[in-house]
Design a protein around this motif. Structure first.
Motif, PDB file in Angstrom:
ATOM      1  N   ALA A 117     -15.462  15.906  22.792  1.00  0.00           N
ATOM      2  CA  ALA A 117     -16.893  16.132  22.579  1.00  0.00           C
ATOM      3  C   ALA A 117     -17.192  17.608  22.351  1.00  0.00           C
ATOM      4  O   ALA A 117     -18.163  17.957  21.678  1.00  0.00           O
ATOM      5  CB  ALA A 117     -17.700  15.600  23.762  1.00  0.00           C
TER       6      ALA A 117
ATOM      7  N   VAL B  60     -17.460  18.613  18.784  1.00  0.00           N
ATOM      8  CA  VAL B  60     -18.662  18.176  18.068  1.00  0.00           C
ATOM      9  C   VAL B  60     -19.805  19.179  18.227  1.00  0.00           C
ATOM     10  O   VAL B  60     -20.719  19.228  17.395  1.00  0.00           O
ATOM     11  CB  VAL B  60     -19.100  16.784  18.577  1.00  0.00           C
ATOM     12  N   LEU B  61     -19.762  19.989  19.253  1.00  0.00           N
ATOM     13  CA  LEU B  61     -20.857  20.908  19.528  1.00  0.00           C
ATOM     14  C   LEU B  61     -21.021  21.941  18.421  1.00  0.00           C
ATOM     15  O   LEU B  61     -20.056  22.520  17.937  1.00  0.00           O
ATOM     16  CB  LEU B  61     -20.621  21.629  20.849  1.00  0.00           C
TER      17      LEU B  61
ATOM     18  N   VAL C 144     -24.696  18.073  12.847  1.00  0.00           N
ATOM     19  CA  VAL C 144     -24.272  17.331  14.032  1.00  0.00           C
ATOM     20  C   VAL C 144     -23.504  16.079  13.630  1.00  0.00           C
ATOM     21  O   VAL C 144     -22.422  15.789  14.153  1.00  0.00           O
ATOM     22  CB  VAL C 144     -25.490  16.950  14.902  1.00  0.00           C
TER      23      VAL C 144
ATOM     24  N   ARG D 262     -20.046  16.903  12.112  1.00  0.00           N
ATOM     25  CA  ARG D 262     -19.076  17.311  13.128  1.00  0.00           C
ATOM     26  C   ARG D 262     -18.591  16.102  13.915  1.00  0.00           C
ATOM     27  O   ARG D 262     -17.408  16.016  14.279  1.00  0.00           O
ATOM     28  CB  ARG D 262     -19.689  18.363  14.062  1.00  0.00           C
ATOM     29  N   GLU D 263     -19.481  15.147  14.184  1.00  0.00           N
ATOM     30  CA  GLU D 263     -19.065  13.910  14.844  1.00  0.00           C
ATOM     31  C   GLU D 263     -18.059  13.165  13.980  1.00  0.00           C
ATOM     32  O   GLU D 263     -17.055  12.642  14.482  1.00  0.00           O
ATOM     33  CB  GLU D 263     -20.277  13.021  15.087  1.00  0.00           C
TER      34      GLU D 263
ATOM     35  N   ASN E 144     -19.656  18.408  28.141  1.00  0.00           N
ATOM     36  CA  ASN E 144     -19.704  18.571  26.692  1.00  0.00           C
ATOM     37  C   ASN E 144     -20.467  17.432  26.019  1.00  0.00           C
ATOM     38  O   ASN E 144     -21.218  17.649  25.061  1.00  0.00           O
ATOM     39  CB  ASN E 144     -18.288  18.652  26.117  1.00  0.00           C
TER      40      ASN E 144
ATOM     41  N   ARG F   4     -24.129  18.100  26.470  1.00  0.00           N
ATOM     42  CA  ARG F   4     -24.610  19.152  25.564  1.00  0.00           C
ATOM     43  C   ARG F   4     -24.747  18.622  24.144  1.00  0.00           C
ATOM     44  O   ARG F   4     -25.652  19.018  23.403  1.00  0.00           O
ATOM     45  CB  ARG F   4     -23.665  20.354  25.622  1.00  0.00           C
ATOM     46  N   HIS F   5     -23.834  17.714  23.758  1.00  0.00           N
ATOM     47  CA  HIS F   5     -23.930  17.116  22.425  1.00  0.00           C
ATOM     48  C   HIS F   5     -25.206  16.276  22.297  1.00  0.00           C
ATOM     49  O   HIS F   5     -25.923  16.365  21.296  1.00  0.00           O
ATOM     50  CB  HIS F   5     -22.707  16.242  22.151  1.00  0.00           C
TER      51      HIS F   5
ATOM     52  N   GLN G 151     -28.117  18.627  21.983  1.00  0.00           N
ATOM     53  CA  GLN G 151     -28.243  19.203  20.642  1.00  0.00           C
ATOM     54  C   GLN G 151     -28.813  18.193  19.652  1.00  0.00           C
ATOM     55  O   GLN G 151     -29.653  18.538  18.802  1.00  0.00           O
ATOM     56  CB  GLN G 151     -26.877  19.693  20.142  1.00  0.00           C
ATOM     57  N   SER G 152     -28.367  16.953  19.741  1.00  0.00           N
ATOM     58  CA  SER G 152     -28.852  15.921  18.826  1.00  0.00           C
ATOM     59  C   SER G 152     -30.348  15.700  18.998  1.00  0.00           C
ATOM     60  O   SER G 152     -31.096  15.598  18.019  1.00  0.00           O
ATOM     61  CB  SER G 152     -28.094  14.609  19.063  1.00  0.00           C
TER      62      SER G 152
END
Length: 230
Positions: free
Chosen positions: A78, A81-82, A98, A101-102, A125, A128-129, A132-133
């Motif tokens: 994860a 992905v950040l 985002v 990156r995923e 993590n 945090r993902h 961010q989303s």
């Protein structure tokens, strides 16, 4: 060997271990390498211990059970992905980065999709993902329910596309596999003229082209249209 039950979240437990060469980071890194190369089923306490050259019991000074290890693996990936630093200025650019990156992380670690289906415990993590989303979606709407719906819709598209790429092949990331549309049976139907609308796509190879960006842009267009008119 019977694994003992887990006690709380792995991230809140102390990092045990008397052997200076055996760390939680080394255990997780080794497990990810095994899963990348051989799949999730190859990951076991005994296997990881063997690859690290230690006894299986040594790992239990760092984790309580195999599920701990899977949770740690998921959260470690994860981190890939950040988005580093600040999100892009617009909601659209932010959501696109985002999602991309995923996708890239999912292609590097295909076992992530299987593990996601097991509902692993959320780690730092992963949290945090999600943050961010939601922050990216929050630039389009401040309604929490709508923000979540946007994130989930884009995630569903991204996960579906990764699944297709894994099974059909994606040039440059996982190599080209034989598409079902290139099977002899399909070729015979095409040659007999029974699939006139499909034939040009197979003949030109258009069915193999990466359309992730185009599809995501269409999806973002629809979402933006929905919320800009409100």
């Amino acid at each position: 060997m019977t694994e003992k039950p887990r006690s709380g979240d792995v991230w809140t437990r102390p990092r045990g271990g008397r052997r200076p060469k055996l760390t939680r980071e080394a255990i997780v890194e080794t497990a990810i390498k095994v899963a990348d190369a051989e799949g999730l089923d190859a990951v076991s306490i005994r296997r990881i211990a063997g690859d690290l050259g230690v006894r299986a019991m040594s790992l239990y000074t760092h984790i309580d059970a195999k599920e701990d290890l899977l949770d740690l693996m998921y959260d470690e990936v994860a981190a890939e992905v950040l988005v580093k630093g600040e999100l892009p200025d617009t909601w659209r650019e932010a959501m696109f980065e985002v999602a991309d990156r995923e996708r890239q992380a999912g292609l590097r670690h295909p076992w992530m999709l299987e593990l996601a289906g097991r509902s692993p415990r959320m780690g730092p993590n992963g949290l945090r993902h999600v943050e961010q989303s939601l922050a990216a979606a929050g630039r389009l709407t401040d309604d929490p329910e709508s923000m979540l719906a946007i994130v989930k819709t884009i995630d569903h598209y991204m996960l579906g596309f990764i699944t297709m790429e894994r099974h059909l092949g994606e040039d440059g990331l996982r190599g080209a596999n034989t598409s079902p549309l290139e099977q002899d049976y399909v070729r015979r139907l095409l040659e007999r003229g029974e699939l006139p609308h499909l034939k040009p796509f197979v003949d030109t190879g258009l069915h193999r082209r990466d359309t992730f960006e185009q599809g995501l842009n269409w999806l973002l267009d629809g979402i933006e249209h929905e919320y800009r008119r409100k």
